[in-house]
Enzyme design. Structure first.
Site, PDB file in Angstrom:
ATOM      1  N   LYS A 197      50.547  39.619 -20.954  1.00 30.30           N
ATOM      2  CA  LYS A 197      49.206  40.190 -20.365  1.00 30.30           C
ATOM      3  C   LYS A 197      49.432  41.535 -19.882  1.00 30.30           C
ATOM      4  O   LYS A 197      49.409  41.596 -18.482  1.00 30.30           O
ATOM      5  CB  LYS A 197      48.907  39.088 -19.550  1.00 30.30           C
ATOM      6  CG  LYS A 197      47.272  39.104 -19.136  1.00 30.30           C
ATOM      7  CD  LYS A 197      46.829  37.831 -18.404  1.00 30.30           C
ATOM      8  CE  LYS A 197      45.467  38.048 -17.782  1.00 30.30           C
ATOM      9  NZ  LYS A 197      44.465  38.022 -18.417  1.00 30.30           N
ATOM     10  N   GLU A 245      40.631  36.637 -31.182  1.00 29.92           N
ATOM     11  CA  GLU A 245      39.956  36.217 -29.921  1.00 29.92           C
ATOM     12  C   GLU A 245      38.756  37.122 -29.451  1.00 29.92           C
ATOM     13  O   GLU A 245      38.617  37.974 -29.921  1.00 29.92           O
ATOM     14  CB  GLU A 245      41.188  36.065 -28.797  1.00 29.92           C
ATOM     15  CG  GLU A 245      41.904  37.293 -28.552  1.00 29.92           C
ATOM     16  CD  GLU A 245      43.226  37.102 -27.783  1.00 29.92           C
ATOM     17  OE1 GLU A 245      43.405  36.282 -26.912  1.00 29.92           O
ATOM     18  OE2 GLU A 245      43.992  38.077 -27.876  1.00 29.92           O
TER      19      GLU A 245
HETATM   20  N1  PMP Z   1      42.474  36.538 -24.482  1.00 27.92           N
HETATM   21  C1  PMP Z   1      42.308  37.529 -23.852  1.00 27.92           C
HETATM   22  C2  PMP Z   1      42.551  38.841 -24.607  1.00 27.92           C
HETATM   23  C3  PMP Z   1      42.135  37.847 -22.460  1.00 27.92           C
HETATM   24  O1  PMP Z   1      42.011  39.130 -21.971  1.00 27.92           O
HETATM   25  C4  PMP Z   1      41.739  36.738 -21.642  1.00 27.92           C
HETATM   26  C5  PMP Z   1      41.446  36.446 -20.163  1.00 27.92           C
HETATM   27  N2  PMP Z   1      42.405  37.320 -19.470  1.00 27.92           N
HETATM   28  C6  PMP Z   1      41.858  35.359 -22.104  1.00 27.92           C
HETATM   29  C7  PMP Z   1      42.387  35.367 -23.670  1.00 27.92           C
HETATM   30  C8  PMP Z   1      41.783  34.166 -21.676  1.00 27.92           C
HETATM   31  O2  PMP Z   1      43.158  33.750 -20.829  1.00 27.92           O
HETATM   32  P1  PMP Z   1      43.002  32.956 -19.533  1.00 27.92           P
HETATM   33  O3  PMP Z   1      42.396  31.423 -19.949  1.00 27.92           O
HETATM   34  O4  PMP Z   1      44.263  32.869 -19.127  1.00 27.92           O
HETATM   35  O5  PMP Z   1      42.098  33.672 -18.571  1.00 27.92           O
END
Ligand code: PMP
Length: 284
Positions: free
Chosen positions: A148, A180
């Protein structure tokens, strides 16, 4: 109102908080982040975010300047000082400031920054009742999307492409399959089965995704973790996204065609209710 933010061990008014121009987060996007939502003044799935943070840091050989309990304390302190009932806490850790050099510096101290964003109405959002519209775009991000990092320029470009097309977000396509959303994980529902891409380096391992799939299985819903195409999404009965800040958000249109009835579907609606109920109960 001036927020209190946290920078490298200090709570400061946002106007007095600074980071070096040599910070590698600024020069190289050499940093990682987490966004934790706040409901009823409490943190949603803090442990999940802390665990993923450790993993992201580990993949980049970066050190965590805090322990998990210190981090929890900082989150809680910021929620209290800023009176956040509903909103988000943003956390960023970078490799720190050093003379510009591609190789990782050996002695830089990591930079840690946290700030809050108040979002009244986050849980009771009008978008969740209406559903959102997505377009599809090519996935042109780097190959380690499971880390991330703060390199979010392509997702920003994708969000702008969506805006210009009159949509709310973009689903990214690689080798014919949806990876995604720009800042969320993507799902379709067909004949009662929830389908979402399997984990790998191609997507971020969403904390909300993990919780929602667990709740879905506990509720005896069928789940398939596999890649799906934009055509399958167009033909699906329902679609939705998940993220820490949108929870479960129905998707009602893709590239201008309605999905299912064109209204939020029963599976997405039920999962949003379960997710919010359970996470409120478990919030710290
Ligand atoms: N995919 C991407 C590319 C993201 O940036 C995020 C959110 N930061 C998510 C999925 C979702 O992750 P989370 O449920 O941990 O917020």
């Amino acid at each position: 109102m001036t927020r209190t933010v946290y920078v490298n061990g200090e709570y400061l008014p946002e106007t007095e908080a600074t980071v070096s121009i040599f910070d590698r987060g600024f020069l190289f996007a050499d940093g990682v982040y987490e966004v934790t939502s706040v409901l009823d003044g409490k943190l949603v799935d803090f442990a999940g975010h802390a665990k993923r943070l450790e993993r992201s840091l580990g993949e980049l050989e970066m050190t965590n300047p805090t322990t998990e309990s210190e981090l929890l304390e900082i989150h809680r302190e910021l929620v209290a000082r800023n009176g956040i009932e509903e909103g988000l806490i943003y956390l960023q850790i970078t490799r720190g400031a050093a003379d510009r050099d591609f190789a990782y510096p050996e002695d830089a101290a990591p930079t840690i920054v946290l700030f809050t964003q108040a979002k009244p109405g986050l849980a009771d959002s009008p978008a969740a009742k209406a559903g959102i519209k997505v377009i599809t775009i090519e996935d042109q991000r780097w190959g380690r999307r499971d880390i991330k990092t703060v390199q979010l320029l392509y997702p920003s470009m994708g969000k702008m492409m969506a805006k210009k097309a009159g949509a709310d977000d973009a689903w990214m396509i690689e080798d014919g399959f949806v990876t995604e959303g720009t800042s969320n994980n993507a799902y379709i529902v067909k004949d009662g089965t929830i389908i979402t891409r399997h984990l790998g380096t191609e997507i971020l391992h969403g904390i909300t995704r993990a919780a929602v799939l667990r709740f879905a299985r506990e509720a005896q819903m069928k789940v398939e973790e596999r890649a799906f195409t934009a055509d399958e999404a167009r033909d699906a009965d329902e679609a939705f996204i998940t993220s820490a800040s949108s929870f479960v958000m129905p998707v009602v249109e893709i590239d201008g065609s309605a999905i299912g009835t064109g209204k939020p579907g029963p599976v997405a609606t039920r999962l949003r209710d379960i997710y919010l109920d359970e996470m409120r109960k478990a919030a710290v």
